[in-house]
Motif scaffolding. Structure first.
Motif, PDB file in Angstrom:
ATOM      1  N   TRP A  41     -17.541   6.140   2.842  1.00  0.00           N
ATOM      2  CA  TRP A  41     -16.143   6.166   2.416  1.00  0.00           C
ATOM      3  C   TRP A  41     -15.225   5.985   3.615  1.00  0.00           C
ATOM      4  CZ3 TRP A  41     -14.973   5.897  -2.539  1.00  0.00           C
ATOM      5  CH2 TRP A  41     -15.982   6.220  -3.459  1.00  0.00           C
ATOM      6  N   GLN A  42     -14.131   5.300   3.373  1.00  0.00           N
ATOM      7  CA  GLN A  42     -13.102   5.106   4.394  1.00  0.00           C
ATOM      8  C   GLN A  42     -11.762   5.514   3.796  1.00  0.00           C
ATOM      9  OE1 GLN A  42     -13.504   3.853   7.638  1.00  0.00           O
ATOM     10  NE2 GLN A  42     -15.678   4.036   7.195  1.00  0.00           N
ATOM     11  N   GLU A  95       0.818  -1.211   0.000  1.00  0.00           N
ATOM     12  CA  GLU A  95       0.000   0.000   0.000  1.00  0.00           C
ATOM     13  C   GLU A  95       0.855   1.266   0.000  1.00  0.00           C
ATOM     14  OE1 GLU A  95      -4.008  -1.471   2.328  1.00  0.00           O
ATOM     15  OE2 GLU A  95      -2.203  -1.086   3.504  1.00  0.00           O
ATOM     16  N   GLU A 133     -11.328   3.913   0.177  1.00  0.00           N
ATOM     17  CA  GLU A 133     -12.098   2.685  -0.039  1.00  0.00           C
ATOM     18  C   GLU A 133     -13.568   2.982   0.217  1.00  0.00           C
ATOM     19  OE1 GLU A 133     -10.168   0.405   2.947  1.00  0.00           O
ATOM     20  OE2 GLU A 133      -8.418  -0.008   1.696  1.00  0.00           O
ATOM     21  N   ARG A 134     -14.408   2.271  -0.497  1.00  0.00           N
ATOM     22  CA  ARG A 134     -15.849   2.467  -0.349  1.00  0.00           C
ATOM     23  C   ARG A 134     -16.455   1.261   0.343  1.00  0.00           C
ATOM     24  NH1 ARG A 134     -19.600   4.699  -5.176  1.00  0.00           N
ATOM     25  NH2 ARG A 134     -21.430   5.090  -3.912  1.00  0.00           N
ATOM     26  N   ASN A 135     -17.324   1.529   1.300  1.00  0.00           N
ATOM     27  CA  ASN A 135     -18.028   0.471   2.012  1.00  0.00           C
ATOM     28  C   ASN A 135     -19.514   0.800   1.902  1.00  0.00           C
ATOM     29  OD1 ASN A 135     -18.883  -1.532   3.676  1.00  0.00           O
ATOM     30  ND2 ASN A 135     -17.877  -0.774   5.517  1.00  0.00           N
ATOM     31  N   THR A 152     -13.378   8.211  -8.483  1.00  0.00           N
ATOM     32  CA  THR A 152     -14.368   7.146  -8.245  1.00  0.00           C
ATOM     33  C   THR A 152     -15.715   7.542  -8.810  1.00  0.00           C
ATOM     34  OG1 THR A 152     -14.859   7.953  -6.044  1.00  0.00           O
ATOM     35  CG2 THR A 152     -13.227   6.208  -6.207  1.00  0.00           C
ATOM     36  N   LEU A 189      -5.167   6.221   0.824  1.00  0.00           N
ATOM     37  CA  LEU A 189      -6.002   5.251   0.130  1.00  0.00           C
ATOM     38  C   LEU A 189      -7.457   5.546   0.445  1.00  0.00           C
ATOM     39  CD1 LEU A 189      -3.294   3.633   1.242  1.00  0.00           C
ATOM     40  CD2 LEU A 189      -4.460   1.741   0.179  1.00  0.00           C
ATOM     41  N   ASN A 216      -0.168   5.435  -4.494  1.00  0.00           N
ATOM     42  CA  ASN A 216      -0.902   5.911  -3.318  1.00  0.00           C
ATOM     43  C   ASN A 216      -0.217   7.103  -2.642  1.00  0.00           C
ATOM     44  OD1 ASN A 216      -2.864   3.921  -3.579  1.00  0.00           O
ATOM     45  ND2 ASN A 216      -1.736   2.470  -2.319  1.00  0.00           N
TER      46      ASN A 216
END
Length: 143
Positions: free
Chosen positions: A66-67, A41, A60-62, A136, A58, A46
Protein backbone atom coordinates in the motif's frame (compact mmCIF):
# COMPACT_ATOMS: atom_id res chain seq x y z
CA UNK A 1 8.30 -5.98 12.48
CA UNK A 2 11.32 -3.95 11.46
CA UNK A 3 11.18 -0.28 10.60
CA UNK A 4 11.54 0.80 6.96
CA UNK A 5 14.81 2.66 6.31
CA UNK A 6 13.13 6.09 6.04
CA UNK A 7 11.27 5.48 9.29
CA UNK A 8 14.56 4.57 11.01
CA UNK A 9 16.09 7.80 9.69
CA UNK A 10 13.15 9.78 11.09
CA UNK A 11 13.32 8.04 14.45
CA UNK A 12 17.04 8.76 14.85
CA UNK A 13 16.59 12.39 13.80
CA UNK A 14 13.70 13.05 16.19
CA UNK A 15 15.32 11.24 19.11
CA UNK A 16 18.38 13.47 18.66
CA UNK A 17 16.28 16.60 19.23
CA UNK A 18 16.65 18.16 22.66
CA UNK A 19 13.21 19.74 22.86
CA UNK A 20 9.95 20.64 21.19
CA UNK A 21 11.32 23.63 19.25
CA UNK A 22 13.88 21.42 17.51
CA UNK A 23 11.26 18.75 16.86
CA UNK A 24 8.81 21.32 15.44
CA UNK A 25 11.49 22.63 13.06
CA UNK A 26 12.39 19.11 11.99
CA UNK A 27 8.70 18.28 11.57
CA UNK A 28 8.26 21.19 9.16
CA UNK A 29 11.36 20.08 7.22
CA UNK A 30 9.92 16.59 6.84
CA UNK A 31 6.64 18.12 5.65
CA UNK A 32 8.45 19.93 2.85
CA UNK A 33 9.42 16.52 1.43
CA UNK A 34 5.82 15.49 0.74
CA UNK A 35 5.10 15.13 -2.97
CA UNK A 36 2.44 17.66 -3.91
CA UNK A 37 -1.04 16.50 -4.85
CA UNK A 38 -2.64 17.67 -8.07
CA UNK A 39 -5.65 19.99 -8.05
CA UNK A 40 -7.83 17.02 -9.04
CA UNK A 41 -6.52 15.00 -6.08
CA UNK A 42 -7.25 17.85 -3.67
CA UNK A 43 -10.97 17.19 -3.98
CA UNK A 44 -13.74 16.71 -1.45
CA UNK A 45 -13.76 12.89 -1.77
CA UNK A 46 -10.08 12.77 -0.69
CA UNK A 47 -10.49 15.29 2.14
CA UNK A 48 -10.16 14.14 5.75
CA UNK A 49 -13.04 15.35 7.90
CA UNK A 50 -12.45 16.20 11.55
CA UNK A 51 -9.39 18.37 10.94
CA UNK A 52 -9.32 22.13 11.46
CA UNK A 53 -6.86 22.33 8.56
CA UNK A 54 -7.41 21.09 5.04
CA UNK A 55 -6.02 17.55 4.75
CA UNK A 56 -6.22 15.19 1.79
CA UNK A 57 -5.41 11.49 1.89
CA UNK A 58 -5.17 9.01 -0.99
CA UNK A 59 -4.56 5.28 -0.77
CA UNK A 60 -3.15 3.32 -3.69
CA UNK A 61 -2.26 -0.33 -4.03
CA UNK A 62 0.88 -1.56 -5.74
CA UNK A 63 0.62 -5.35 -5.81
CA UNK A 64 0.40 -6.41 -2.17
CA UNK A 65 1.89 -3.16 -0.91
CA UNK A 66 0.00 0.00 0.00
CA UNK A 67 1.06 3.56 -0.72
CA UNK A 68 -0.46 6.59 0.94
CA UNK A 69 -0.20 10.07 -0.47
CA UNK A 70 -1.23 13.09 1.55
CA UNK A 71 -1.12 16.85 1.80
CA UNK A 72 -2.28 19.62 4.07
CA UNK A 73 -2.41 23.40 4.11
CA UNK A 74 -0.85 23.35 7.62
CA UNK A 75 2.95 23.05 7.91
CA UNK A 76 3.09 20.99 11.11
CA UNK A 77 0.38 18.66 9.87
CA UNK A 78 2.30 18.14 6.61
CA UNK A 79 5.22 17.02 8.77
CA UNK A 80 3.04 14.59 10.71
CA UNK A 81 1.70 13.24 7.40
CA UNK A 82 5.24 12.79 6.06
CA UNK A 83 6.16 10.81 9.19
CA UNK A 84 3.03 8.69 8.83
CA UNK A 85 3.89 7.94 5.21
CA UNK A 86 7.48 6.85 5.94
CA UNK A 87 6.09 4.42 8.52
CA UNK A 88 3.26 2.87 6.45
CA UNK A 89 4.19 3.09 2.77
CA UNK A 90 5.23 -0.19 1.20
CA UNK A 91 3.59 -2.34 3.87
CA UNK A 92 1.10 -5.12 3.17
CA UNK A 93 -2.44 -5.11 4.57
CA UNK A 94 -1.50 -7.56 7.33
CA UNK A 95 1.57 -5.49 8.28
CA UNK A 96 -0.58 -2.34 8.44
CA UNK A 97 -3.05 -4.12 10.71
CA UNK A 98 -0.24 -4.84 13.20
CA UNK A 99 1.03 -1.26 13.42
CA UNK A 100 0.65 0.87 16.52
CA UNK A 101 0.61 4.27 14.82
CA UNK A 102 -0.07 6.32 17.97
CA UNK A 103 2.92 4.46 19.46
CA UNK A 104 5.00 5.52 16.43
CA UNK A 105 4.34 9.20 17.18
CA UNK A 106 5.18 8.51 20.85
CA UNK A 107 8.51 6.97 19.80
CA UNK A 108 9.26 10.12 17.81
CA UNK A 109 8.62 12.21 20.92
CA UNK A 110 5.78 14.10 19.24
CA UNK A 111 2.57 12.87 20.84
CA UNK A 112 2.99 14.72 24.14
CA UNK A 113 3.66 18.05 22.42
CA UNK A 114 0.72 18.09 20.03
CA UNK A 115 -2.04 20.55 20.77
CA UNK A 116 -5.50 18.99 21.22
CA UNK A 117 -6.57 20.19 17.76
CA UNK A 118 -3.45 18.72 16.07
CA UNK A 119 -3.83 15.52 18.02
CA UNK A 120 -7.49 15.32 16.94
CA UNK A 121 -6.45 16.03 13.36
CA UNK A 122 -3.90 13.23 13.44
CA UNK A 123 -6.52 10.86 14.88
CA UNK A 124 -8.89 11.87 12.04
CA UNK A 125 -6.16 11.05 9.49
CA UNK A 126 -5.52 7.62 11.08
CA UNK A 127 -9.27 6.92 11.14
CA UNK A 128 -9.61 7.93 7.46
CA UNK A 129 -6.68 5.70 6.52
CA UNK A 130 -8.42 2.77 8.22
CA UNK A 131 -11.70 3.59 6.43
CA UNK A 132 -9.91 3.60 3.06
CA UNK A 133 -8.27 0.25 3.81
CA UNK A 134 -11.59 -1.24 4.97
CA UNK A 135 -13.33 0.04 1.82
CA UNK A 136 -10.73 -1.60 -0.41
CA UNK A 137 -11.14 -4.87 1.51
CA UNK A 138 -14.90 -4.75 0.96
CA UNK A 139 -14.39 -3.86 -2.69
CA UNK A 140 -12.18 -6.90 -3.14
CA UNK A 141 -14.90 -9.13 -1.67
CA UNK A 142 -17.49 -7.78 -4.09
CA UNK A 143 -15.47 -8.59 -7.21
Amino acid sequence: MSLPANAQTALHAFRACSGWEQRARLLMQWGEQLAPLSENERCESNRVTGCESQVWLLLERNGEEWQLRASSDARLLRGLLALLLVRVNGLTRSELAQLDLPGWFDQLGLARNLSPSRSNGLQAVLKRMQQLLDATDQGAVNH
